[in-house]
Design a protein around this motif. Structure first.
Motif: not given
Length: 182
Positions: A129, A122-127, A119
């Motif tokens: 940033y 994946k870029s969506y994991a870094y809300k 996970r």
């Protein structure tokens, strides 16, 4: 020592709540609704999902390591009770609290690593940033385990064992002066 014991028992309480919540998740309305909705949408579209062996191994490993970690953590909690700790010898108590303590840290850290798996890629994991909470919770136990591995190196462990047994470093120059004087 008493503060450390109380913090450990408090953490055991939070681990127990974590286990209870994990067992309750499948019976929540929201989760059952999502499973039902995805099943109905697959039927309408006449699609099926293939069985993913990697996800199956990951989730099974995640649960089994979590269960093992919680069981060892319960053992630590039981041995920290005054009635049980008074019945144990010092060697038994120190073995349980040190060796099984590090085993618990290792299993619970591995449980969190298995949860994260890929996970972190994946870029969506870094809300906003920022790293996810599970990544932040891995910092301290990972540092503890790395430092423990460094202390287990033979060159360091041998010296620490000698110091624990009462060895003191003496200066060679002082020994030569003492031998000349006597």
């Amino acid at each position: 020592m008493l503060c450390r014991k109380q913090l450990g028992l408090l953490a055991l309480g939070f681990a127990f709540l974590h286990v209870l919540y994990t067992l309750i998740i499948p019976i929540r309305y929201y989760v059952r609704f999502r499973i039902g909705a995805s099943t109905i949408s697959q039927i309408k579209e006449n699609k099926t999902n293939e069985f993913d062996n990697t996800s199956a191994w990951r989730s099974d490993s995640y649960y089994s390591v979590g269960i093992l970690g919680f069981a060892v953590y319960l053992l630590l909690g039981i041995t920290s009770l005054p009635s049980v700790s008074n019945a144990l010898s010092w060697r038994e108590f120190s073995f349980v609290q040190s060796k099984l303590g590090y085993l618990t840290v290792f299993l619970c850290t591995l449980h969190t690593y298995l949860y994260g798996w890929n996970r972190f890629l994946k870029s969506y994991a870094y809300k906003w940033y920022t790293p996810p909470g599970y990544m932040l919770s891995l910092v301290l136990p990972s540092v503890v385990l790395v430092l423990k591995l460094l202390l287990m190196l033979p060159c360091v462990d041998r010296t620490l064992t000698r110091i624990r047994q009462g060895w003191e470093r003496t200066d060679p120059e002082d020994d030569s002066k003492k031998s000349l004087l006597t």
